[in-house]
Design a protein around this motif. Structure first.
Motif, PDB file in Angstrom:
ATOM      1  N   GLN A   1       0.999  -0.820   0.004  1.00 29.72           N
ATOM      2  CA  GLN A   1      -0.001  -0.188  -0.146  1.00 29.72           C
ATOM      3  C   GLN A   1       0.926   0.834  -0.059  1.00 29.72           C
ATOM      4  O   GLN A   1       2.063   0.998   0.797  1.00 29.72           O
ATOM      5  CB  GLN A   1      -0.727   0.268   1.660  1.00 29.72           C
TER       6      GLN A   1
ATOM      7  N   ARG B   1       0.864   4.727   1.206  1.00 30.96           N
ATOM      8  CA  ARG B   1      -0.285   5.933   2.382  1.00 30.96           C
ATOM      9  C   ARG B   1       0.633   6.904   2.213  1.00 30.96           C
ATOM     10  O   ARG B   1       1.647   7.292   3.252  1.00 30.96           O
ATOM     11  CB  ARG B   1      -0.073   4.886   3.280  1.00 30.96           C
TER      12      ARG B   1
ATOM     13  N   LYS C   1       0.595  11.113   3.834  1.00 28.75           N
ATOM     14  CA  LYS C   1      -0.246  11.455   4.165  1.00 28.75           C
ATOM     15  C   LYS C   1       0.604  13.145   4.747  1.00 28.75           C
ATOM     16  O   LYS C   1       1.809  13.312   3.738  1.00 28.75           O
ATOM     17  CB  LYS C   1      -0.132  11.430   5.752  1.00 28.75           C
TER      18      LYS C   1
ATOM     19  N   ASN D   1      -3.880   4.120  -0.698  1.00 30.57           N
ATOM     20  CA  ASN D   1      -4.441   4.479   0.819  1.00 30.57           C
ATOM     21  C   ASN D   1      -5.370   6.141  -0.011  1.00 30.57           C
ATOM     22  O   ASN D   1      -4.134   7.122  -0.456  1.00 30.57           O
ATOM     23  CB  ASN D   1      -3.862   4.908   1.807  1.00 30.57           C
TER      24      ASN D   1
ATOM     25  N   GLY E   1     -10.665   4.215   4.959  1.00 32.17           N
ATOM     26  CA  GLY E   1     -10.576   4.198   6.325  1.00 32.17           C
ATOM     27  C   GLY E   1     -11.924   4.946   6.967  1.00 32.17           C
ATOM     28  O   GLY E   1     -12.297   4.917   6.414  1.00 32.17           O
TER      29      GLY E   1
ATOM     30  N   SER F   1     -10.682   0.059   6.904  1.00 37.71           N
ATOM     31  CA  SER F   1      -9.821   0.227   8.127  1.00 37.71           C
ATOM     32  C   SER F   1     -11.592  -0.504   8.957  1.00 37.71           C
ATOM     33  O   SER F   1     -12.076   0.398   8.408  1.00 37.71           O
ATOM     34  CB  SER F   1     -10.010   1.016   7.812  1.00 37.71           C
TER      35      SER F   1
ATOM     36  N   LYS G   1       0.775   5.924  14.660  1.00 33.85           N
ATOM     37  CA  LYS G   1      -0.718   6.554  13.681  1.00 33.85           C
ATOM     38  C   LYS G   1      -1.445   6.810  15.248  1.00 33.85           C
ATOM     39  O   LYS G   1      -1.507   6.018  16.054  1.00 33.85           O
ATOM     40  CB  LYS G   1      -1.264   5.730  12.876  1.00 33.85           C
TER      41      LYS G   1
HETATM   42  C1  LIG Z   1      -3.896  -2.179   4.997  1.00 33.00           C
HETATM   43  C2  LIG Z   1      -4.640  -1.075   6.350  1.00 33.00           C
HETATM   44  N1  LIG Z   1      -5.388  -1.291   7.292  1.00 33.00           N
HETATM   45  C3  LIG Z   1      -5.719  -0.152   7.915  1.00 33.00           C
HETATM   46  C4  LIG Z   1      -5.181   1.184   7.301  1.00 33.00           C
HETATM   47  C5  LIG Z   1      -5.307   2.636   8.074  1.00 33.00           C
HETATM   48  O1  LIG Z   1      -5.927   2.705   6.505  1.00 33.00           O
HETATM   49  P1  LIG Z   1      -7.159   4.043   7.348  1.00 33.00           P
HETATM   50  O2  LIG Z   1      -7.810   3.706   8.738  1.00 33.00           O
HETATM   51  O3  LIG Z   1      -7.155   4.927   6.528  1.00 33.00           O
HETATM   52  O4  LIG Z   1      -5.702   5.102   7.582  1.00 33.00           O
HETATM   53  P2  LIG Z   1      -4.922   5.881   7.420  1.00 33.00           P
HETATM   54  O5  LIG Z   1      -4.222   5.119   6.990  1.00 33.00           O
HETATM   55  O6  LIG Z   1      -5.475   7.101   6.398  1.00 33.00           O
HETATM   56  O7  LIG Z   1      -4.405   6.864   8.580  1.00 33.00           O
HETATM   57  C6  LIG Z   1      -4.721   1.109   6.142  1.00 33.00           C
HETATM   58  N2  LIG Z   1      -3.388   2.315   5.719  1.00 33.00           N
HETATM   59  N3  LIG Z   1      -3.961  -0.063   5.912  1.00 33.00           N
END
Ligand SMILES: Cc1ncc(COP(=O)(O)OP(=O)(O)O)c(N)n1
Ligand SMILES: Cc1ncsc1CCOP(=O)(O)O
Ligand SMILES: [Mg+2]
Length: 553
Positions: free
Chosen positions: A364, A366, A368, A396, A413, A435, A464
């Motif tokens: 993934q 991700r 931010k 993400n 999420g 999530s 996090k």
């Molecule tokens: C595989 C996986 N699980 C959970 C998360 C968390 O995603 P999210 O709740 O959108 O929070 P952020 O990652 O955006 O802070 C994840 N990224 N991957």
């Protein structure tokens, strides 16, 4: 012979009347508390001469006897949760409220979660509490976390004629204005039309409403066609206290309790000539027993006036052919594997490239704290790399860019779900991962039929800031059993290499990690060790993905 230490059960009090018939009251409560993992203690409010067909005598205990039970238990067996059932009238309710107040004045510490079942009528139809004062429980409301009236009790307590979802909400509002913190308006007796059998697809639904200033949730399930409902209110409230005593949040506890009642009603048997008691069936594990959580914007939520639509393009997303109760969203594309395996979550294209080169197949991106303009190039490049390596790259948050550049999938999420255009993601054929942080969110996510459900955080993590508590391994195992027969499950949060072995024992088919990879001295070795966790874990039957992801009674 070596002894395996088992975790201690939390203490749960039931303050209720004795039912000589064994189906309700203290007797039902103690069976329920034991069945769901608590240690039950009882404070008896009244002795009833009761069978399945009659209540011939109700005799309140003396005030001295009532308070003595409370004092004696408090001195030695402090509760982790309390259920209050039959109180014989306002005098006993006030006595109990005064006892709570005196404890608070003496600085005896915070009270545990308290659930009040405002019992008025037995399932035989006999009045147990003949006092007609609608405000008889009001003295207790400041101490009670949740009051659980059925339709008749809600009407008796508020004077509102409960003939529509709007009337249920109006009555709940009145109870909140009188000091209740939260109301569970039980739908078991409400809006029943005609005769139906269990499994009948047109059978009426049983919809419970959780209503407070901050919480508005519906729990929808099929009404079980049985007359064996003796003690169902007692069972619900004592089950709820027991699950709350195990530190589940209210919405999650209600999911478990609804499933417990479902199973108890389905397996119930009649003993006398009247309604029989619910069966005790243990902690529920099958998704089919659990309630459906109506989607935001669904007709059911709209009927209760609960929310402005949250999901964009919802009407296109929930097909008109689906009934409002069935929560039928269009399924998202299946992942091409039933188990996603080791799933690193990283924050740059460089990381994506490095991991792909090392053979990672699920990962993934991700990123931010950047705007879509700033990240588009990176996302486009990462997606192209993902394709080149034939890997499953999830993006993400940036779902529009994921669609635009043709990613394998999107991870969203709870907050993202509310604003993303899920229909557009589904139409574009992207996989969707969601999530979740407990039973309620798992059930709500399941209703959306995503490609996988992530569950976390399992252990504390500095990566996090999490609004919820760590779920731990015991809950993870329960969630895996629930989810994985239907779609892939992913565990995330605080998973390092030693813990990966423990996590894999839950049967989960995938572990998502940040630091275990990004802070490893030797990334290749870390990936190998994480993979070994799966290879060494027993293959559990829950890892088999069922062909259809939608079955949910
Ligand atoms: C595989 C996986 N699980 C959970 C998360 C968390 O995603 P999210 O709740 O959108 O929070 P952020 O990652 O955006 O802070 C994840 N990224 N991957
Ligand atoms: C993004 C995210 N979502 C839930 S926990 C988490 C962070 C997991 O990071 P780590 O594997 O370093 O604990
Ligand atoms: Mg996100």
């Amino acid at each position: 012979m070596s002894q395996v230490a088992t975790a201690k059960r939390p203490i749960v009090w039931t303050i209720a009347g004795s039912d000589s018939g064994g189906g309700a009251g203290i007797q039902a409560d103690l069976l329920t508390i034991q069945d769901l993992g608590g240690h039950g203690c009882s404070v008896i409010t009244a002795l009833t001469a009761q069978s399945s067909v009659a209540v011939d005598h109700v005799e309140p205990v003396s005030d001295i006897g009532f308070i003595a039970q409370l004092d004696t238990l408090w001195a030695d067996l402090k509760p982790s949760a309390i259920k209050i059932g039959l109180l014989t009238g306002p005098a006993q309710a006030t006595l109990l409220a005064d006892w709570f107040a005196a404890g608070a004045a003496q600085g005896q510490g915070a009270l545990p979660p308290i659930v009040l079942d405002p019992v008025l009528v037995a399932s035989s139809g006999a009045m147990l509490n003949t006092v007609e004062a609608s405000d008889q429980f009001d003295a207790l409301l400041p101490y009670v976390d949740l009051i659980t009236p059925n339709g008749d009790e809600l009407a008796a307590l508020t004077g509102v004629v409960i003939d529509s979802p709007g009337a249920v909400v109006q009555a709940c509002e009145q109870l909140l204005a009188r000091g209740a913190r939260a109301v569970l308006a039980k739908g078991g007796h409400l809006f029943v039309q005609g005769e139906h059998r269990h499994g009948d697809k047109d059978a009426p639904r049983c919809v419970d409403l959780l209503y407070s200033a901050e919480r508005k949730a519906l729990f929808d399930g099929p009404r079980i066609a049985t007359h064996n409902t003796h003690g169902s209110g007692c069972t619900l409230s004592s089950a709820l206290a027991t699950v709350l005593a195990q530190d589940y949040v209210l919405e999650d506890a209600l999911c478990v309790v609804r499933a417990y009642l479902h199973n108890g009603l389905v397996a119930s048997q009649q003993y006398g000539d009247g309604p029989g008691p619910l069966a005790r069936t243990g902690w529920p594990t099958q998704l089919e027993s659990f309630p459906r959580i109506p989607l935001p914007g669904s007709a059911l939520r709209r009927a209760y006036g609960l929310d402005a639509p949250l999901l964009t393009d919802r009407d296109a997303y929930i097909p008109s052919g689906g009934t409002e109760q069935s929560n039928t969203a269009i399924p998202f594309a299946d992942c091409d594997v039933a188990a996603l395996g080791v799933y690193p979550v990283v924050d740059s294209v460089d990381w994506v490239e490095q991991l792909l080169t090392l053979g990672v197949k699920t990962l993934q991106l991700r990123i931010k704290d950047k705007s879509a303009d700033e990240v588009e190039q990176d996302i486009a490049r990462a997606i192209a790399l993902g394709h080149a390596f034939e890997a499953r790259l999830f993006i993400n948050d940036y779902w529009q860019l994921a669609i635009k550049h043709g990613a394998y999938g999107v991870h969203l999420g709870q907050e993202d779900m509310a604003v993303a255009d899920l229909a557009a993601i589904q139409r574009a054929g992207l996989k969707l991962g969601l999530s979740t942080h407990g039973y309620y969110e798992i059930l709500r996510a399941h209703a959306l039929q995503p490609s996988y459900i992530a569950m976390g955080h399992i252990f504390p993590t500095p990566t996090k800031a999490m609004p919820s508590a760590p779920q731990g391994l015991e809950r993870l195992s329960k969630y895996v059993a629930l989810v994985q027969p239907h779609r892939p499950a992913v565990a995330i949060g605080g998973i390092d290499i030693p813990r990966a072995f423990e996590v894999a024992k839950s049967g989960v088919g995938s572990i998502a990690v940040v630091r275990a990879v990004t802070q490893a001295d030797d990334i290749g070795a870390a990936l190998t060790a994480l993979q070994q966790a799966f290879d060494s874990a027993p293959t559990l039957p829950t890892q088999t993905l069922s062909p259809e992801c939608t079955a949910h009674a």
